[in-house]
Design a protein around this motif. Structure first.
Motif, PDB file in Angstrom:
ATOM      1  N   LEU A  29       0.942  -1.161  -0.072  1.00 51.11           N
ATOM      2  CA  LEU A  29       0.035  -0.016  -0.004  1.00 51.11           C
ATOM      3  C   LEU A  29       0.860   1.056  -0.146  1.00 51.11           C
ATOM      4  O   LEU A  29       0.570   2.285  -0.852  1.00 51.11           O
ATOM      5  CB  LEU A  29      -1.019  -0.042   1.196  1.00 51.11           C
ATOM      6  N   PHE A  30       1.956   1.146   0.794  1.00 59.05           N
ATOM      7  CA  PHE A  30       2.635   2.324   0.982  1.00 59.05           C
ATOM      8  C   PHE A  30       3.450   2.741  -0.494  1.00 59.05           C
ATOM      9  O   PHE A  30       3.219   3.823  -0.882  1.00 59.05           O
ATOM     10  CB  PHE A  30       3.801   2.032   2.051  1.00 59.05           C
ATOM     11  N   LEU A  31       3.843   1.598  -1.213  1.00 53.92           N
ATOM     12  CA  LEU A  31       4.370   1.467  -2.372  1.00 53.92           C
ATOM     13  C   LEU A  31       3.557   2.071  -3.454  1.00 53.92           C
ATOM     14  O   LEU A  31       3.779   3.210  -4.327  1.00 53.92           O
ATOM     15  CB  LEU A  31       5.163   0.504  -2.896  1.00 53.92           C
ATOM     16  N   ARG A  32       2.211   1.760  -3.461  1.00 51.26           N
ATOM     17  CA  ARG A  32       1.197   1.971  -4.405  1.00 51.26           C
ATOM     18  C   ARG A  32       0.978   3.460  -4.426  1.00 51.26           C
ATOM     19  O   ARG A  32       0.436   4.310  -5.434  1.00 51.26           O
ATOM     20  CB  ARG A  32       0.088   0.911  -4.357  1.00 51.26           C
TER      21      ARG A  32
ATOM     22  N   ASN B  86       2.509   5.956  -3.331  1.00 52.02           N
ATOM     23  CA  ASN B  86       3.320   6.845  -3.930  1.00 52.02           C
ATOM     24  C   ASN B  86       3.603   6.767  -5.217  1.00 52.02           C
ATOM     25  O   ASN B  86       4.452   7.743  -5.825  1.00 52.02           O
ATOM     26  CB  ASN B  86       4.642   6.957  -2.843  1.00 52.02           C
ATOM     27  N   ASN B  87       3.416   5.579  -5.844  1.00 53.21           N
ATOM     28  CA  ASN B  87       3.645   5.423  -7.315  1.00 53.21           C
ATOM     29  C   ASN B  87       2.737   4.368  -7.563  1.00 53.21           C
ATOM     30  O   ASN B  87       3.093   3.076  -7.348  1.00 53.21           O
ATOM     31  CB  ASN B  87       5.181   4.911  -7.735  1.00 53.21           C
ATOM     32  N   GLU B  88       1.547   4.692  -8.483  1.00 52.50           N
ATOM     33  CA  GLU B  88       0.535   3.720  -8.677  1.00 52.50           C
ATOM     34  C   GLU B  88       0.881   2.583  -9.649  1.00 52.50           C
ATOM     35  O   GLU B  88       0.393   1.581  -9.639  1.00 52.50           O
ATOM     36  CB  GLU B  88      -0.596   4.362  -9.100  1.00 52.50           C
ATOM     37  N   ASN B  89       2.124   2.721 -10.451  1.00 47.16           N
ATOM     38  CA  ASN B  89       2.500   1.648 -11.393  1.00 47.16           C
ATOM     39  C   ASN B  89       3.836   0.866 -10.809  1.00 47.16           C
ATOM     40  O   ASN B  89       4.532   0.176 -11.412  1.00 47.16           O
ATOM     41  CB  ASN B  89       3.100   2.473 -12.752  1.00 47.16           C
ATOM     42  N   ALA B  90       4.233   1.242  -9.521  1.00 49.11           N
ATOM     43  CA  ALA B  90       5.380   0.441  -8.918  1.00 49.11           C
ATOM     44  C   ALA B  90       5.311  -0.742  -9.046  1.00 49.11           C
ATOM     45  O   ALA B  90       6.282  -1.594  -9.123  1.00 49.11           O
ATOM     46  CB  ALA B  90       5.526   1.031  -7.417  1.00 49.11           C
ATOM     47  N   LEU B  91       4.073  -1.281  -8.718  1.00 51.44           N
ATOM     48  CA  LEU B  91       4.047  -2.838  -8.644  1.00 51.44           C
ATOM     49  C   LEU B  91       3.746  -3.689  -9.735  1.00 51.44           C
ATOM     50  O   LEU B  91       3.534  -4.882 -10.017  1.00 51.44           O
ATOM     51  CB  LEU B  91       2.966  -3.387  -7.444  1.00 51.44           C
ATOM     52  N   VAL B  92       3.493  -2.823 -10.885  1.00 48.45           N
ATOM     53  CA  VAL B  92       3.371  -3.571 -12.274  1.00 48.45           C
ATOM     54  C   VAL B  92       4.623  -4.180 -12.595  1.00 48.45           C
ATOM     55  O   VAL B  92       4.631  -5.336 -13.056  1.00 48.45           O
ATOM     56  CB  VAL B  92       3.154  -2.566 -13.246  1.00 48.45           C
ATOM     57  N   GLN B  93       5.702  -3.754 -12.605  1.00 49.10           N
ATOM     58  CA  GLN B  93       6.868  -4.234 -13.008  1.00 49.10           C
ATOM     59  C   GLN B  93       7.601  -5.122 -11.792  1.00 49.10           C
ATOM     60  O   GLN B  93       8.263  -6.146 -12.162  1.00 49.10           O
ATOM     61  CB  GLN B  93       8.022  -3.262 -13.465  1.00 49.10           C
ATOM     62  N   PHE B  94       7.348  -4.762 -10.735  1.00 45.72           N
ATOM     63  CA  PHE B  94       7.979  -5.439  -9.568  1.00 45.72           C
ATOM     64  C   PHE B  94       6.878  -5.794  -8.487  1.00 45.72           C
ATOM     65  O   PHE B  94       6.909  -5.349  -7.422  1.00 45.72           O
ATOM     66  CB  PHE B  94       9.146  -4.688  -8.832  1.00 45.72           C
ATOM     67  N   PRO B  95       5.883  -6.716  -8.813  1.00 46.07           N
ATOM     68  CA  PRO B  95       4.828  -7.111  -7.981  1.00 46.07           C
ATOM     69  C   PRO B  95       5.275  -7.785  -6.752  1.00 46.07           C
ATOM     70  O   PRO B  95       4.427  -7.651  -5.801  1.00 46.07           O
ATOM     71  CB  PRO B  95       3.966  -7.976  -8.798  1.00 46.07           C
ATOM     72  N   ASP B  96       6.370  -8.218  -6.816  1.00 45.15           N
ATOM     73  CA  ASP B  96       6.943  -9.117  -5.600  1.00 45.15           C
ATOM     74  C   ASP B  96       7.727  -8.544  -4.688  1.00 45.15           C
ATOM     75  O   ASP B  96       8.283  -9.110  -3.614  1.00 45.15           O
ATOM     76  CB  ASP B  96       7.415 -10.451  -5.998  1.00 45.15           C
TER      77      ASP B  96
ATOM     78  N   PHE C 221      10.691   5.502  -5.256  1.00 47.98           N
ATOM     79  CA  PHE C 221       9.567   4.694  -5.408  1.00 47.98           C
ATOM     80  C   PHE C 221       9.466   3.921  -6.610  1.00 47.98           C
ATOM     81  O   PHE C 221       8.209   3.806  -7.532  1.00 47.98           O
ATOM     82  CB  PHE C 221       8.074   5.394  -5.301  1.00 47.98           C
ATOM     83  N   LEU C 222      10.598   3.514  -7.159  1.00 48.51           N
ATOM     84  CA  LEU C 222      10.823   2.205  -8.285  1.00 48.51           C
ATOM     85  C   LEU C 222      10.569   3.179  -9.666  1.00 48.51           C
ATOM     86  O   LEU C 222      10.147   2.629 -10.630  1.00 48.51           O
ATOM     87  CB  LEU C 222       9.954   1.084  -8.073  1.00 48.51           C
ATOM     88  N   ARG C 223      10.431   4.573  -9.652  1.00 50.08           N
ATOM     89  CA  ARG C 223      10.616   5.394 -10.937  1.00 50.08           C
ATOM     90  C   ARG C 223      11.848   5.251 -11.490  1.00 50.08           C
ATOM     91  O   ARG C 223      11.799   5.401 -12.728  1.00 50.08           O
ATOM     92  CB  ARG C 223      10.068   6.575 -10.618  1.00 50.08           C
ATOM     93  N   PHE C 224      12.995   5.005 -10.897  1.00 52.50           N
ATOM     94  CA  PHE C 224      14.289   5.170 -11.504  1.00 52.50           C
ATOM     95  C   PHE C 224      14.661   6.344 -12.049  1.00 52.50           C
ATOM     96  O   PHE C 224      14.269   7.313 -11.400  1.00 52.50           O
ATOM     97  CB  PHE C 224      14.416   3.742 -12.405  1.00 52.50           C
TER      98      PHE C 224
ATOM     99  N   LEU D  38       6.552   5.610   6.246  1.00 55.84           N
ATOM    100  CA  LEU D  38       6.175   4.212   6.213  1.00 55.84           C
ATOM    101  C   LEU D  38       5.257   3.836   7.521  1.00 55.84           C
ATOM    102  O   LEU D  38       4.274   3.166   7.290  1.00 55.84           O
ATOM    103  CB  LEU D  38       7.365   3.314   5.914  1.00 55.84           C
ATOM    104  N   TYR D  39       5.917   4.033   8.465  1.00 56.32           N
ATOM    105  CA  TYR D  39       5.179   3.916   9.944  1.00 56.32           C
ATOM    106  C   TYR D  39       4.015   4.561   9.989  1.00 56.32           C
ATOM    107  O   TYR D  39       2.931   3.852  10.543  1.00 56.32           O
ATOM    108  CB  TYR D  39       6.239   3.872  11.012  1.00 56.32           C
TER     109      TYR D  39
END
Length: 450
Positions: free
Chosen positions: A303-306, A308-318, A347-350, A443-444
């Motif tokens: 949830l924290f990752l999503r 802050n970047n709604e596409n973060a878990l598309v490429q790195f779901p795990d 947030f995985l935008r690189f 995060l906390y």
């Protein structure tokens, strides 16, 4: 009518030298903001506002002291700056306000919309609490006594934002001036000020229990009695910049200052109640220790990752699962490692010279010491390398799994057991540890642990 203070970020003397701020495209942040500030001053004075321009040679601390020595209750203060990012495609304007202050959030929206209505090509990055800044706090928002905001007018590292500012600077100035005019009229609608301030009382709740004494609301910010600070065993001598005020023979401090001592601050506007909360993991002194256990669940990390970047878990779901598993195997606090990843990758935008397909989540270099960043065959191996490199810094214990971190053997073992000790080691940025700590607090708070 209230007065308006304008400060151009950077340009003053910091650590014995002139601070240029960000540098990109053959110019500096300080130069661009001073030019913009001067035009804003001209625009506001043409609208019959009294404007005080902060001298350019002052440090950040001196700037705040200069404003506080002159500010009145009906005045407002804005600092303008530009951001910088490793990814040159990142762009847009935003305004930061002191967290938990709903009045200041509304003020920030007025200022931001003033600019965006005039410069429509500039992307809107929204208004944000200062806890979402890189360091987790902005002293201009926290320590200026009058109503204050910090505005990012764009990214100096983005060619489009930079060109917009340099070719349409007068329109930027006119838009910001319009926002400031609206804000100033909200703070001072023209009524005569009361001869002495009267501040409304607020209730205080600590870990679900109501505190016997009340606090007060000053300029939209909750303040608490100094006796409560003492009761929480917080030593403010370690925070010399915390301002104290005396009201009706009681000393108060701004409640948000307790956040730096791992106290969660939330404002319940409906019940006029300030909620303070702490948790054992924070108070036990284990908060910043790299060796240890994480405290979040996989879902909380997702949830924290999503958020802050709604596409973060598309490429790195795990990715949340990988950090929890690999961190637990080596005895490394996966919350800290995960937050370091968020700082390093945006947030995985690189962006910059590291590509997503390299599976390098922590800016790891190669064993040969060349300029290229390391690449890993999978996301799991990339996370494992990150965890192993952290363990090299934080522990003398041997690795549980075969080494995959390319520079593991070059690290002097155990030299960085807490987050702040990574500054100047993992990164040349001396604020590197503070940025990871600020991310960990976010995060906390997101997970409801703080």
């Amino acid at each position: 009518m209230g007065r308006i203070f304008i400060s151009a970020a950077h340009g003053g003397i910091e650590a014995g030298r002139t601070d240029p701020g960000a540098i990109a495209g053959g110019t500096t942040e300080a130069r661009e903001m001073i030019l913009l500030r001067d035009l804003i001053v001209v625009e506001l004075r043409a609208r019959s506002f009294e404007v005080l321009s902060v001298p350019d040679d002052l440090s950040a601390a001196q700037t705040i002291a200069w404003i506080n020595a002159r500010g009145r209750a009906t005045d407002v203060a804005l600092e303008i700056q530009m951001n910088a990012a490793s990814n040159p495609s990142v762009r847009g304007a935003s305004v930061y306000y002191i967290t938990t202050n709903s009045d200041r959030k509304s003020n920030a929206e007025l200022v931001l919309m003033g600019l965006l209505r005039r410069v429509t090509q500039l992307p809107n990055r929204g208004v944000k609490p200062d806890t979402e800044s890189g360091l987790g706090r902005l002293i201009f928002c926290r320590q200026v006594a009058i109503a204050s905001l910090a505005m990012e007018v764009g990214f100096l590292t983005n060619p489009e934002d930079r060109a917009l500012l340099q070719t349409r600077r007068r329109e930027f100035a006119a838009g910001i001036a319009s926002g400031l005019e609206s804000w100033s009229r909200v703070v001072d609608p023209g009524k005569a000020p009361a001869p002495e301030p009267t501040y409304p009382a607020i209730n205080i709740n600590i870990n679900g229990q109501q505190y016997q004494e009340q606090g007060i609301l000053i300029n939209g910010n909750a303040h608490i009695p100094i006796d409560l600070v003492d009761r929480l065993r917080i030593d403010l001598s370690k925070a010399p910049d915390v301002r104290r005020i005396t009201y009706r023979r009681v000393v108060y401090v701004k409640a948000i200052e307790l956040r730096d001592f791992h106290i969660s601050i939330n404002w319940d506007a409906a019940n006029r109640t300030l909620n303070l909360r702490s948790i054992s993991v924070i108070c036990s002194g284990q908060f910043d220790k790299i060796v240890g256990n994480g405290n979040t669940s996989e879902v909380q990390l997702q949830l924290f990752l999503r958020n802050n970047n709604e596409n973060a878990l598309v490429q790195f779901p795990d990715i949340p699962k990988l950090y929890r598993e690999e961190g637990s195997i080596e005895g490394i606090n996966y919350d800290i490692a995960f937050c370091q990843m968020c700082v390093e990758t945006g947030f995985l935008r690189f962006g910059g010279d590291i590509k997503p397909q390299q599976n390098n989540f922590a800016g790891l270099g190669t064993a040969g010491g060349g300029g290229d960043a390391a690449s890993f065959e999978s996301a799991r191996i990339g996370v494992r390398a990150h965890i192993q490199h952290l363990k090299a810094y934080a522990s003398l214990e041997p690795l549980v799994q075969p080494v995959v971190a390319p520079r593991f053997r070059f690290v002097t073992r155990g030299v960085a057991t807490v987050i702040d000790q990574l500054s100047g080691r993992w990164s040349a940025d001396l604020d590197y540890g503070a940025k990871i700590t600020a991310m960990l607090k976010r995060l906390y708070e997101s997970a409801g642990l703080l």
